[in-house]
Design a protein around this motif. Structure first.
Motif, short mmCIF file in Angstrom:
data_model
loop_
_atom_site.label_atom_id
_atom_site.label_comp_id
_atom_site.label_asym_id
_atom_site.label_seq_id
_atom_site.Cartn_x
_atom_site.Cartn_y
_atom_site.Cartn_z
N ALA A 196 0.74 -1.23 0.00
CA ALA A 196 0.16 0.13 -0.08
C ALA A 196 0.75 1.20 -0.02
O ALA A 196 0.65 2.15 -0.64
CB ALA A 196 -0.99 0.05 1.27
N ILE A 197 2.00 1.25 0.86
CA ILE A 197 2.87 2.49 0.59
C ILE A 197 3.54 2.66 -0.60
O ILE A 197 3.64 3.53 -1.05
CB ILE A 197 3.87 2.17 1.84
N PHE A 223 2.51 1.65 -3.63
CA PHE A 223 1.49 1.96 -4.56
C PHE A 223 1.28 3.36 -4.22
O PHE A 223 1.02 4.30 -5.27
CB PHE A 223 0.21 1.21 -4.77
N TYR A 224 1.25 3.83 -3.14
CA TYR A 224 1.08 5.35 -2.87
C TYR A 224 2.01 6.26 -3.22
O TYR A 224 1.67 7.22 -3.99
CB TYR A 224 0.72 5.47 -1.24
N MET A 225 3.05 5.70 -3.11
CA MET A 225 4.45 6.50 -3.60
C MET A 225 4.24 6.57 -5.15
O MET A 225 4.67 7.28 -5.68
CB MET A 225 5.48 5.86 -3.06
N TYR A 226 3.94 5.44 -5.79
CA TYR A 226 3.96 5.35 -7.44
C TYR A 226 2.85 6.31 -7.78
O TYR A 226 2.95 7.03 -8.69
CB TYR A 226 3.55 3.84 -7.53
N LYS A 227 1.56 6.11 -7.18
CA LYS A 227 0.50 6.89 -7.73
C LYS A 227 0.55 8.40 -7.16
O LYS A 227 0.16 9.17 -8.24
CB LYS A 227 -0.70 6.20 -6.99
N ALA A 228 1.10 8.95 -6.05
CA ALA A 228 1.16 10.31 -5.94
C ALA A 228 2.18 10.84 -6.57
O ALA A 228 2.40 11.90 -6.47
CB ALA A 228 1.32 10.12 -4.19
N ARG A 281 9.23 11.39 1.15
CA ARG A 281 9.39 10.55 0.19
C ARG A 281 10.70 9.51 1.21
O ARG A 281 10.45 8.26 0.84
CB ARG A 281 10.02 10.78 -0.91
N LEU A 317 9.10 7.45 3.85
CA LEU A 317 8.29 6.40 3.39
C LEU A 317 9.19 5.01 3.00
O LEU A 317 8.96 4.06 3.30
CB LEU A 317 7.28 6.63 2.33
#
Length: 148
Positions: free
Chosen positions: A41-42, A44-49, A57, A60
């Motif tokens: 989840a972390i 994917f959040y970094m990738y999408k955001a 960054r 995370l």
């Protein structure tokens, strides 16, 4: 007859121990799955955001590394059966592991230092970094330019 009942008692104790171990394995597996899902989840959040470089960054990324180390601890402790071993056996595995991690960090830092010093003091290397690599085309002829 006596030997048969002793074997039955021993057989019963074996299954009783295995039942408790199975519950522990399932509990640890669920725990590791939850940690993995949090890591994903972390990520994917970094990738999408598309987070910019900065403290958040790096925080995370550090959090993901800490979660991975936590998972590695549980895998080694429960699935490699080190949690129930004597301390000396644990130390013969853990101390070389820490040394190995330290070596990796030291070699990466040394390589990065060498690269930075080479870029700073070697003008030929800087000149070579600025050149574009030759690109081969279908017929084997080389042409200088960017890769298409």
């Amino acid at each position: 007859m006596e030997q048969h009942s002793t074997t039955a008692v021993y057989h019963h104790e074996e299954h009783g121990h295995a039942g408790g171990g199975t519950k522990e394995v399932i509990r640890i597996t669920v725990y590791l799955t939850v940690i993995t899902l949090v890591e994903l989840a972390i990520g994917f959040y970094m990738y999408k955001a598309a987070l910019p470089e900065g403290f958040f960054r790096h925080f995370l990324k550090g959090l993901i590394c800490a979660l991975m180390l936590w998972k590695a601890f549980y895998i080694v402790a429960y699935f490699m059966h080190l949690k129930h071993e004597i301390r000396n056996l644990i130390m013969t595995i853990v101390v070389p592991l820490f040394l190995f991690v330290w070596f990796i960090i030291a070699f990466l830092a040394d390589g990065n230092s060498y690269k930075n010093l080479r870029n700073k003091y070697d003008p030929y290397h800087i000149e070579q970094n600025d050149k574009k690599a030759p690109v081969e085309h279908e017929h084997g002829a080389q042409k200088e330019g960017t890769i298409e």
